[in-house]
Motif scaffolding. Structure first.
Motif, PDB file in Angstrom:
ATOM      1  N   ARG A  35       0.841  -1.190   0.000  1.00 53.84           N
ATOM      2  CA  ARG A  35       0.000   0.000   0.000  1.00 53.84           C
ATOM      3  C   ARG A  35       0.876   1.241   0.000  1.00 53.84           C
ATOM      4  O   ARG A  35       1.852   1.316   0.747  1.00 53.84           O
ATOM      5  N   VAL A  37       0.720   5.702  -0.612  1.00 51.63           N
ATOM      6  CA  VAL A  37      -0.090   6.913  -0.796  1.00 51.63           C
ATOM      7  C   VAL A  37       0.782   8.045  -1.321  1.00 51.63           C
ATOM      8  O   VAL A  37       1.857   8.306  -0.783  1.00 51.63           O
ATOM      9  N   TYR A  39       0.684  12.037  -3.657  1.00 52.33           N
ATOM     10  CA  TYR A  39      -0.067  13.171  -4.205  1.00 52.33           C
ATOM     11  C   TYR A  39       0.548  13.532  -5.550  1.00 52.33           C
ATOM     12  O   TYR A  39       1.758  13.412  -5.721  1.00 52.33           O
ATOM     13  N   THR A 142     -14.459   9.880  -3.516  1.00 54.36           N
ATOM     14  CA  THR A 142     -13.428   8.878  -3.833  1.00 54.36           C
ATOM     15  C   THR A 142     -13.826   8.146  -5.110  1.00 54.36           C
ATOM     16  O   THR A 142     -15.001   7.914  -5.358  1.00 54.36           O
ATOM     17  N   THR A 162      -7.315   4.408  -5.288  1.00 53.85           N
ATOM     18  CA  THR A 162      -8.441   5.275  -4.929  1.00 53.85           C
ATOM     19  C   THR A 162      -7.989   6.728  -5.071  1.00 53.85           C
ATOM     20  O   THR A 162      -7.018   7.146  -4.438  1.00 53.85           O
ATOM     21  N   CYS A 177      -4.941  13.005  -4.414  1.00 50.94           N
ATOM     22  CA  CYS A 177      -4.344  12.031  -3.501  1.00 50.94           C
ATOM     23  C   CYS A 177      -4.636  10.649  -4.094  1.00 50.94           C
ATOM     24  O   CYS A 177      -5.780  10.360  -4.450  1.00 50.94           O
ATOM     25  N   ASP A 179      -4.346   6.682  -3.371  1.00 48.41           N
ATOM     26  CA  ASP A 179      -4.132   5.618  -2.383  1.00 48.41           C
ATOM     27  C   ASP A 179      -4.058   4.292  -3.152  1.00 48.41           C
ATOM     28  O   ASP A 179      -5.074   3.760  -3.592  1.00 48.41           O
ATOM     29  N   LYS A 181      -3.475   0.429  -3.647  1.00 42.01           N
ATOM     30  CA  LYS A 181      -3.531  -0.848  -2.934  1.00 42.01           C
ATOM     31  C   LYS A 181      -3.258  -1.963  -3.934  1.00 42.01           C
ATOM     32  O   LYS A 181      -4.066  -2.210  -4.818  1.00 42.01           O
TER      33      LYS A 181
END
Lengths: 186, 186, 186
Positions: A35, A37, A39, A142, A162, A177, A179, A181
């Motif tokens: 995972r 994250v 920007y 989202t 996401t 942003c 995210d 996975k």
């Protein structure tokens, strides 16, 4: 004697279970194996910001042009981008990679887009790329798109990303942003 | 009695091991299940070579047009192509398929592109298609993109394709060597 | 004693068989784990049908424009679309989702296109998206493209979609039947 029979049947079960034909339907774990994250920051060329712009309109419908986003929810505008990726939401943070690809607006009555792009990393943290594609109904808080592949550190990756709009300023700047996975890691 | 207990525990281990929930993280073999090397040849339309051209500029930024590649490392130029695929690096060899898709230049200060395309085969050697997507930092000697799917002989394929620029002549002709390594074969 | 030795060797076989390195080549079942059939309807903007149009030309080669499809088999025309998806072949049936994406014509001497798009569902029947990419040699009766990913109900989906042109009317309307066969379901 009984033990032997048991062992024989055990053998059969094992052989059958391990045969190389995969079952069509599997219940698979939905825990990401990785995972991440990030920007990324998009500054759209508008005729006046050549210095700072990281993206440009390259396609437009009959009623539009390549300097100003068209009416009708920008329907038909195609944008190519090379945006900095940062670890936090600060445009001026040191980029850890580049988001490179394209998006286009594809609906007349509401803002909706479609994205095809890569995250390209070549830093101490990560080397390689992650490839993405999917619909981005950007008015939703989202939105999920697909991770369709990866290279280097992300060799053969598959998963879901996401997207969240973290900020937007008029028609010149937005920050997403992402995210990520991954559910298939090699 | 001991044998029976052992067998019982054995059974338990097997059942647990074979349960249909896949582990989240697997170490998978990184040996390709199929490997293929091809060349494809791109002749860009420049206003004078309509006969021979296999590709055309179809998108341009505000400072460009669709006949000549734009300044700023061609940033924003979108090209659609239908290029012959050959087994060797000779443009005049009998094509074994067609490379069909698009690429665009996506960076202002260096040549970088992004590709979405298919290899389409319909010969005695291969029938079906291989689909590719990814970032192509074309100044690097080798670049990896993703094989995101396939049909026919390449049903459900996934893998990596390593691109190498085998030749380029000004802004009209280039030849890519594509080393396809499939890691998922069905 | 013999039972014990058998059990020991059994153990070894199990351990080896269950080691986490997957075999490179697998024979996998080719039965879809999910199958879905939909239609989608494309009405191309032609300068007069702004009300009804669901798609628009956004890119064109030097010899074309964004109102009328270009000569040479529309080579180089790029179209962005937001088309209704229906369960039957009736344009006026209640849509169950939207087909959103782009296609372009990529060959001079015959009609051939390349597609990147998503099926976006948000109804009682389905929630989520399916992402597609691939070459569409549209003069063939059936053409296979790749399902490269999915979200929501179609989380991590992979498979093949067979396209069939169900109808077309001049250069304004066409209807595709999409037979989706997923071979990876999560």
């Amino acid at each position: 004697m009984e033990a032997k029979r048991l062992i024989t049947s055990l053998f059969l079960i094992i052989i059958l279970s391990l045969s190389s034909v995969e079952p069509t339907k599997k219940i698979r774990a939905r825990n990401p194996c990785k995972r991440l994250v990030f920007y990324f920051h998009d500054i759209l060329y508008n005729g006046k910001n050549a210095e700072n712009a990281t993206s440009a309109i390259v396609g437009a419908p009959a009623w539009g042009n390549t300097t100003i986003l068209a009416g009708q929810s920008h329907f038909g505008n195609v944008v190519v981008f090379d945006d900095p990726i940062t670890l936090d939401n600060n445009l001026h943070s040191t980029p850890v990679g580049r988001a490179q690809g394209f998006y286009f607006y594809d609906k007349k009555d509401i803002f909706t887009s479609w994205l095809g792009f890569s995250f390209v990393f070549n830093s101490t943290g990560h080397k390689g790329s992650i490839n993405f594609a999917g619909a981005d109904p950007l008015m939703n808080k989202t939105r999920d798109i697909s991770v369709i592949g990866g290279t280097g550190d992300f060799f053969m990756a598959r998963g879901i990303a996401t997207l969240m709009t973290d900020a937007f300023e008029g028609e010149v700047y937005f920050r997403l942003c992402v995210d990520i996975k991954l559910y298939e890691c090699w």
